[in-house]
Structure formats: structure tokens, C-alpha cells
Design a protein around this motif. Sequence first.
Motif, PDB file in Angstrom:
ATOM      1  N   SER A 106      -9.745  74.762 -83.231  1.00 56.28           N
ATOM      2  CA  SER A 106      -9.242  74.612 -81.859  1.00 56.28           C
ATOM      3  C   SER A 106      -9.658  73.263 -81.277  1.00 56.28           C
ATOM      4  O   SER A 106      -8.912  72.657 -80.503  1.00 56.28           O
ATOM      5  N   PHE A 107     -10.844  72.765 -81.679  1.00 58.48           N
ATOM      6  CA  PHE A 107     -11.299  71.457 -81.210  1.00 58.48           C
ATOM      7  C   PHE A 107     -10.345  70.358 -81.675  1.00 58.48           C
ATOM      8  O   PHE A 107      -9.967  69.479 -80.894  1.00 58.48           O
ATOM      9  N   TRP A 108      -9.933  70.425 -82.943  1.00 58.49           N
ATOM     10  CA  TRP A 108      -9.025  69.407 -83.477  1.00 58.49           C
ATOM     11  C   TRP A 108      -7.658  69.480 -82.822  1.00 58.49           C
ATOM     12  O   TRP A 108      -7.071  68.462 -82.455  1.00 58.49           O
ATOM     13  N   ILE A 109      -7.148  70.689 -82.654  1.00 63.17           N
ATOM     14  CA  ILE A 109      -5.816  70.853 -82.069  1.00 63.17           C
ATOM     15  C   ILE A 109      -5.805  70.364 -80.616  1.00 63.17           C
ATOM     16  O   ILE A 109      -4.961  69.551 -80.211  1.00 63.17           O
ATOM     17  N   ILE A 110      -6.754  70.884 -79.819  1.00 60.26           N
ATOM     18  CA  ILE A 110      -6.825  70.492 -78.407  1.00 60.26           C
ATOM     19  C   ILE A 110      -7.192  69.015 -78.278  1.00 60.26           C
ATOM     20  O   ILE A 110      -6.589  68.270 -77.493  1.00 60.26           O
ATOM     21  N   GLY A 111      -8.178  68.602 -79.077  1.00 63.91           N
ATOM     22  CA  GLY A 111      -8.684  67.232 -78.985  1.00 63.91           C
ATOM     23  C   GLY A 111      -7.661  66.177 -79.351  1.00 63.91           C
ATOM     24  O   GLY A 111      -7.495  65.181 -78.643  1.00 63.91           O
ATOM     25  N   TRP A 112      -6.963  66.383 -80.472  1.00 58.85           N
ATOM     26  CA  TRP A 112      -5.991  65.394 -80.932  1.00 58.85           C
ATOM     27  C   TRP A 112      -4.858  65.213 -79.921  1.00 58.85           C
ATOM     28  O   TRP A 112      -4.495  64.092 -79.567  1.00 58.85           O
ATOM     29  N   ASN A 113      -4.314  66.329 -79.456  1.00 63.37           N
ATOM     30  CA  ASN A 113      -3.221  66.257 -78.488  1.00 63.37           C
ATOM     31  C   ASN A 113      -3.675  65.666 -77.162  1.00 63.37           C
ATOM     32  O   ASN A 113      -2.967  64.865 -76.538  1.00 63.37           O
ATOM     33  N   ASN A 114      -4.885  66.055 -76.739  1.00 63.43           N
ATOM     34  CA  ASN A 114      -5.436  65.548 -75.485  1.00 63.43           C
ATOM     35  C   ASN A 114      -5.703  64.053 -75.577  1.00 63.43           C
ATOM     36  O   ASN A 114      -5.388  63.282 -74.665  1.00 63.43           O
ATOM     37  N   TRP A 115      -6.285  63.625 -76.702  1.00 63.09           N
ATOM     38  CA  TRP A 115      -6.606  62.209 -76.896  1.00 63.09           C
ATOM     39  C   TRP A 115      -5.343  61.354 -76.941  1.00 63.09           C
ATOM     40  O   TRP A 115      -5.271  60.283 -76.324  1.00 63.09           O
ATOM     41  N   LYS A 116      -4.338  61.798 -77.674  1.00 55.74           N
ATOM     42  CA  LYS A 116      -3.075  61.055 -77.753  1.00 55.74           C
ATOM     43  C   LYS A 116      -2.453  60.893 -76.370  1.00 55.74           C
ATOM     44  O   LYS A 116      -2.010  59.799 -75.998  1.00 55.74           O
ATOM     45  N   GLU A 117      -2.407  61.978 -75.625  1.00 53.53           N
ATOM     46  CA  GLU A 117      -1.781  61.950 -74.311  1.00 53.53           C
ATOM     47  C   GLU A 117      -2.516  61.016 -73.359  1.00 53.53           C
ATOM     48  O   GLU A 117      -1.896  60.182 -72.682  1.00 53.53           O
ATOM     49  N   LYS A 118      -3.847  61.149 -73.301  1.00 54.36           N
ATOM     50  CA  LYS A 118      -4.634  60.340 -72.368  1.00 54.36           C
ATOM     51  C   LYS A 118      -4.625  58.857 -72.761  1.00 54.36           C
ATOM     52  O   LYS A 118      -4.516  57.972 -71.896  1.00 54.36           O
ATOM     53  N   THR A 119      -4.759  58.576 -74.067  1.00 54.16           N
ATOM     54  CA  THR A 119      -4.775  57.190 -74.528  1.00 54.16           C
ATOM     55  C   THR A 119      -3.424  56.534 -74.306  1.00 54.16           C
ATOM     56  O   THR A 119      -3.332  55.344 -73.989  1.00 54.16           O
ATOM     57  N   ASN A 120      -2.377  57.307 -74.460  1.00 50.34           N
ATOM     58  CA  ASN A 120      -1.023  56.786 -74.280  1.00 50.34           C
ATOM     59  C   ASN A 120      -0.701  56.491 -72.822  1.00 50.34           C
ATOM     60  O   ASN A 120       0.307  55.847 -72.524  1.00 50.34           O
ATOM     61  N   MET A 121      -1.571  56.963 -71.910  1.00 52.05           N
ATOM     62  CA  MET A 121      -1.318  56.780 -70.480  1.00 52.05           C
ATOM     63  C   MET A 121      -2.401  55.917 -69.816  1.00 52.05           C
ATOM     64  O   MET A 121      -2.721  56.090 -68.646  1.00 52.05           O
ATOM     65  N   MET A 122      -2.941  54.973 -70.578  1.00 49.72           N
ATOM     66  CA  MET A 122      -4.026  54.130 -70.070  1.00 49.72           C
ATOM     67  C   MET A 122      -3.536  52.842 -69.402  1.00 49.72           C
ATOM     68  O   MET A 122      -4.332  51.943 -69.113  1.00 49.72           O
ATOM     69  N   GLN A 123      -2.238  52.745 -69.152  1.00 47.44           N
ATOM     70  CA  GLN A 123      -1.673  51.488 -68.655  1.00 47.44           C
ATOM     71  C   GLN A 123      -2.332  51.007 -67.358  1.00 47.44           C
ATOM     72  O   GLN A 123      -2.593  49.804 -67.199  1.00 47.44           O
ATOM     73  N   ASN A 124      -2.592  51.919 -66.429  1.00 47.49           N
ATOM     74  CA  ASN A 124      -3.196  51.511 -65.158  1.00 47.49           C
ATOM     75  C   ASN A 124      -4.529  50.807 -65.361  1.00 47.49           C
ATOM     76  O   ASN A 124      -4.793  49.740 -64.798  1.00 47.49           O
ATOM     77  N   PHE A 125      -5.384  51.412 -66.191  1.00 45.56           N
ATOM     78  CA  PHE A 125      -6.712  50.841 -66.406  1.00 45.56           C
ATOM     79  C   PHE A 125      -6.656  49.583 -67.270  1.00 45.56           C
ATOM     80  O   PHE A 125      -7.470  48.669 -67.095  1.00 45.56           O
TER      81      PHE A 125
END
Length: 457
Positions: free
Chosen positions: A302-321
Motif C-alpha cells: 500500500s505504501f508503494w501504490i499510494i506513495g508512487w501515485n502521490n509523488w507523481k501527482e505532487k511532483t508534476n504540480m511543482m510549477q508554482n514553487f
Amino acid sequence: MKQHPLVRYLYLFYAFVFLLQTINVFIDSETINYILGVLSIIMLIVSFPLASGLFKILGGTFLAIGGYLFFATGQSLHVIPSLLTSNLSLLTLLAMLPWMNSIVRSGRFDRNLNLLMKVNVSDLGKLYPRSSLTTHILAAFLNLSAATISHDVLKSTLSSFSKEIRNSFITTASLRGYSLALLWSPLEIMVAVSIFATGVDYVTLLPWLILMAVTAYLLDSIFGRIYYKKYKFEQSSLTKQSMIDKKGIGKKMMQFIIALVLFLTLVIMIGNLVDLSFILTVTILIFPFSFVWSLMMKRRRSFWIIGWNNWKEKTNMMQNFIVLFISLSLFSTSLGDTAFLEAIQKPLSYVSEYPIVILFLIQVIFVFLSMFGIHPIATVGILTGIITPLLDILNPVSIALVLITGSVATFTVGTYGLLVTLTAMGTGQSPYRITVQNIPFAIGMWVLGTLVAYFLL
């Protein structure tokens, strides 16, 4: 506006740059640093159209002023890439934070904390300190997600009360508890930015930050206990609370607290033993710590499933910073090469005999600008010219403390800030109402931060 399909894979490009940056911290190659500068320019060009309007304005302003100051120094254009890498370490830390968020979710600690919030409370006065503390503990690992989780649970728990009472409770308990966690959490970017700006060790700041967090929590809890004790729970709600498995939840929470203490201990120990910066230590430690934790809880899948999807989404939306930090690098570096710092050094010397005024005003600037939508990170950039000479006049620890307390206060009163906006949307009330209700708390944070910082001068 329809986005190009390749935008979904920006996280691969960002991750490559952040990995190269981390490697170069150990190699310390000028060639790789220059390459990172070129990649930073590409990141800025790619990210700028995708950033929000506010961050475009902030980034554009920093680029314009930084560019003007750069050309005023008469330097060659080929030097520019090497000036844009100073904040890449902060961006790398931001990219790693979702992994810690994911381990908390996969271990279901957020659910158990929310259940614990409801046990044996007969009125809102008793619920207030518990709600604040629950949000506080969640925010230490989950950051912004903690606020939305707390909002949802409180709306359900307080469904029998009027909307006005419910909104007032959520506005005070959850926002204040959340902000106090950010005061000391090693995962909070403003703590990292303040340490980065002043050069103070995290271990030096931690005791004072915890002291302020505990003091503010106790005082606010007294307020909540007195103010909300007149609102009683219905008997049916009390019956539901008695069915909660207190022993099981208590055991789960003990694991959570041990993990938090262990993470803080490792950050301090590794940073001192290997002589790594605070930001780099936290960045490197987050993923292995989260992974080992998932193995111990037998939640690896569950860590890999939640983590991978969460990381991709958040990293892909770092434009502001990305826009903010890279443009801020040019501004800060160019500013340091001009005579501007000397120009503001002189007027500061006139008020150097009144340091308590300087410390208080720094915090007021944070909150004032936040009411116009200025992110506290951008405020640090704006204050860069003031902070640098102050480090020679005042104790850097005191400066770091007021930077942190000032930025934390903005989370509860920043009318256009993300936390206040999310709360306004979730509760259906005006963000200005939230700001007004939390101004006493913000002022209390200013006073507390100023007194502690003044004591350390």
C-alpha cells in the motif's frame, strides 16, 4: 486551456534535475552546477506558463529586478546559469515530502487520530484542545492534507450544531493546531527556508520552537476550553463515542509518536555525524525512513501504490514553487553583488539600539503581505536585503525564530493563502471572516516570537 500530453510526464524531468542536484552536493562539481543552471532555465521556461497567476507575478517581478541588478553589475551573460542553482536543494526537499505523507496514509494513522479525537467528550470545550492537538500531530507528517482531513472529521462530528458554531470551531481549532505543527516540523518548508537564510542549525532552534509551540497550544487550549464549553453534545453522539476501540487506537498512536521522535532524532544525529546541512539530511532521510517504516508495519504494497501515485501527482504540480524559487535565486544572488545591502545597512544602524522593534516588525511584514496573497517564502525573498545585514547586528537564532513565527502566523490569517482558502471552501464562509477570527492568535504568535527572540539576543 488544454494542456499538452507531455505535461503529465514533467515529473521525470524534474526528478532528474533534483537527483543530479543531490549528487552534486557530494561531488561539488562546477561543471555539473553549470549544467544544473542550464536545466533550471529550461525548468523555468516550461513551468512558467503552468504556474498560477500570483506566482507568475511574483516570479516575473523577481526576474525583472534580479535581471536589472545583474546587468547593473556588468557581468557576462554566461554567468547567469550558475546563479540559478542556490535554491534547488529546497525544491528537492519539496519533491520528497509526498513520501512521508504516503506512509502515514498507508498506515492509517490519520484515521486512528481522528477516532481518538472523539473519545469521552461531553462538550466542545473538551473537544477543542483534542482537535487542535490531533490536527497538530497530523500536520507534522501530512502538512496540508492534515487540514482537509481535520475539516472533514470535525464537520461530521459537529453535524448536530449550527453552521455558525461549527465553522467557528473549525476555523480556530484546526487552523491554529495546524500552524503550530509547522512551527517546529523538520518537514515544513518555511523552517527549512529560515534555516537556509540565516545559517542556524536546526538542533539549536528546536528547543525554542517546541517551547513556543507548547506555550501557544496551552494558551489557545485554555481559550477554547472556556469559550466552547457551553456547547454540549447530544446523548446519541456520546453513545457512538463509547463504541470506539480506545486501546487499539492508543497503541497505534504510540507507534506514530515513536516514529516521529525517531525521525527527529535521526535528522539531528545524521546531520551532526556526517556534517550535512539540515535540508539535505531531511531530503535524503525521508524515503528510506518511510520505506523501512512500511516494512515494519507490513504495509509495503500500500505504501508503494499510494506513495508512487502521490509523488507523481505532487511532483508534476511543482510549477508554482519552481517559478518562485528559481527566480528568487537570481534576485537574491544579484542583490548580494550590488551596493544595495550597504545602503540599507546604514538606516538599520539607527534602530539597532531597539532590536525588539526590528524583530516585531519582521513578523508584522509577513502577516501584512500574506493578506494580499504573498506567500511567506516570497516574503523571505523580499526581506533578503534586510535579513543579511541584520545577521551581523543581531543573533542569527533570534532572526530565524521571528522568520519562522512570522511565516507560521500567516497560515491562520492569510486571506488568500491556501490554508485559509481551503477552509473557506470547505466551510462555506468568507476568507475575510477566517482572517478576522484568527488575528488575535496571529498577534499572540508575534508577541511570543518577539519575546523569545529578544531573550536570546
